[in-house]
Design an enzyme around this catalytic site. Sequence first.
Site, PDB file in Angstrom:
ATOM      1  N   ASN A   9       0.803  -1.336  -0.105  1.00 11.93           N
ATOM      2  CA  ASN A   9       0.086   0.173   0.139  1.00 11.93           C
ATOM      3  C   ASN A   9       0.846   1.249   0.016  1.00 11.93           C
ATOM      4  O   ASN A   9       1.386   1.594   1.202  1.00 11.93           O
ATOM      5  CB  ASN A   9      -0.993  -0.127   1.205  1.00 11.93           C
ATOM      6  N   LYS A  11       0.023   4.246  -0.402  1.00 13.01           N
ATOM      7  CA  LYS A  11      -0.522   5.546   0.152  1.00 13.01           C
ATOM      8  C   LYS A  11      -0.264   6.721  -0.498  1.00 13.01           C
ATOM      9  O   LYS A  11      -0.370   6.472  -1.837  1.00 13.01           O
ATOM     10  CB  LYS A  11       0.131   5.886   1.716  1.00 13.01           C
ATOM     11  N   HIS A  96      -9.416   1.551   5.051  1.00  9.74           N
ATOM     12  CA  HIS A  96      -8.140   1.640   5.774  1.00  9.74           C
ATOM     13  C   HIS A  96      -8.472   2.414   6.955  1.00  9.74           C
ATOM     14  O   HIS A  96      -9.230   3.334   6.552  1.00  9.74           O
ATOM     15  CB  HIS A  96      -7.124   1.966   4.845  1.00  9.74           C
ATOM     16  N   GLU A  98      -6.728   5.061   7.861  1.00 11.35           N
ATOM     17  CA  GLU A  98      -6.282   6.251   7.632  1.00 11.35           C
ATOM     18  C   GLU A  98      -7.727   6.964   7.046  1.00 11.35           C
ATOM     19  O   GLU A  98      -8.043   8.099   7.192  1.00 11.35           O
ATOM     20  CB  GLU A  98      -5.258   6.309   6.551  1.00 11.35           C
ATOM     21  N   GLU A 165      -5.359  -4.891  10.713  1.00 12.77           N
ATOM     22  CA  GLU A 165      -4.093  -3.798  10.972  1.00 12.77           C
ATOM     23  C   GLU A 165      -4.617  -2.773  12.320  1.00 12.77           C
ATOM     24  O   GLU A 165      -5.255  -2.140  12.412  1.00 12.77           O
ATOM     25  CB  GLU A 165      -4.311  -2.528   9.565  1.00 12.77           C
ATOM     26  N   GLY A 171       3.027   2.578  10.977  1.00 13.40           N
ATOM     27  CA  GLY A 171       3.759   3.399  10.605  1.00 13.40           C
ATOM     28  C   GLY A 171       4.469   3.806  11.758  1.00 13.40           C
ATOM     29  O   GLY A 171       5.299   4.713  11.738  1.00 13.40           O
TER      30      GLY A 171
HETATM   31  P1  PGA Z   1       2.887   0.352   7.434  1.00  9.98           P
HETATM   32  O1  PGA Z   1       1.386   0.569   7.016  1.00  9.98           O
HETATM   33  O2  PGA Z   1       3.558  -1.102   6.943  1.00  9.98           O
HETATM   34  O3  PGA Z   1       3.739   1.581   7.060  1.00  9.98           O
HETATM   35  O4  PGA Z   1       2.777   0.510   8.970  1.00  9.98           O
HETATM   36  C1  PGA Z   1       0.739  -0.438   6.780  1.00  9.98           C
HETATM   37  C2  PGA Z   1      -0.474  -0.090   6.367  1.00  9.98           C
HETATM   38  O5  PGA Z   1      -1.228   0.959   6.560  1.00  9.98           O
HETATM   39  O6  PGA Z   1      -1.155  -0.593   5.486  1.00  9.98           O
END
Ligand code: PGA
Length: 241
Positions: A9, A11, A96, A98, A165, A171
């Site tokens: 992903n 983003k 997701h 976010e 997740e 992150g």
């Molecule tokens: P990350 O993100 O691997 O940077 O922790 C995972 C995600 O948001 O799908």
Amino acid sequence: MRKIVIAGNWKMYKTQTESLEFLQGFMHSLEETPDSREIVLCPPFTDLGIISKSLHGSRVQLGAQNVHWEDYGAYTGEISGPMLTEIGVRYVIVGHSERRQYFGETDETVNKRLKAAQSYHLTPILCVGESKQQRDTGETEALIVTQLKKGLIGVDQHNLIIAYEPIWAIGTGDTCETKEANRVIGLIRSQLTNPDVPIQYGGSVKPDNIDEIMAQPEIDGVLVGGASLQPDSFARIVNYQ
Ligand code: PGA
């Protein structure tokens, strides 16, 4: 048999030029990747067309990061199923954290997006997971069960992937302990009518923890953010041992 799906992903990272540079550095590493692993890249919308052309005939599948529930209409900033399938997109991330956190996505809108995706034969990757506060107050299980119950109303479980997740692991470098991720993913599976739905783990997946994550019996793949942006680190992840 549950399919193994490794998805990146991206983003809101990478211009078209940067996405082509990534492919140049990454594609050769797939020579070592077992055929049984499905590899998916989910770049920003603006990169989908050019990556689709570059990936043509390769084993890497293309995914989008969101889809609207209508085919077209006055929905500024949104993108529809037919727009995605026309350029070769096969997967789409839905719900997701976010999107839920910053853009007002709810279990109801997630549900509509899931059904729209499936009506265009896109495979949705439904994201679920708890915040740090919800974990600390013992709400993890109840929250995830609710997200699944509301999100999956009327959804075909034969064309679906779920990603667990935990928000506090995204992150942050603070990966969920692999046994705990395995436990929650087992709980997710127990809520499904189709036990063969692939369930991924996501949240600070890195080259140095991928082997341990994939060794867990309930975990069928990973959804990778930061570590999918560099060809070498994503290559190590898709070629986990
Ligand atoms: P990350 O993100 O691997 O940077 O922790 C995972 C995600 O948001 O799908």
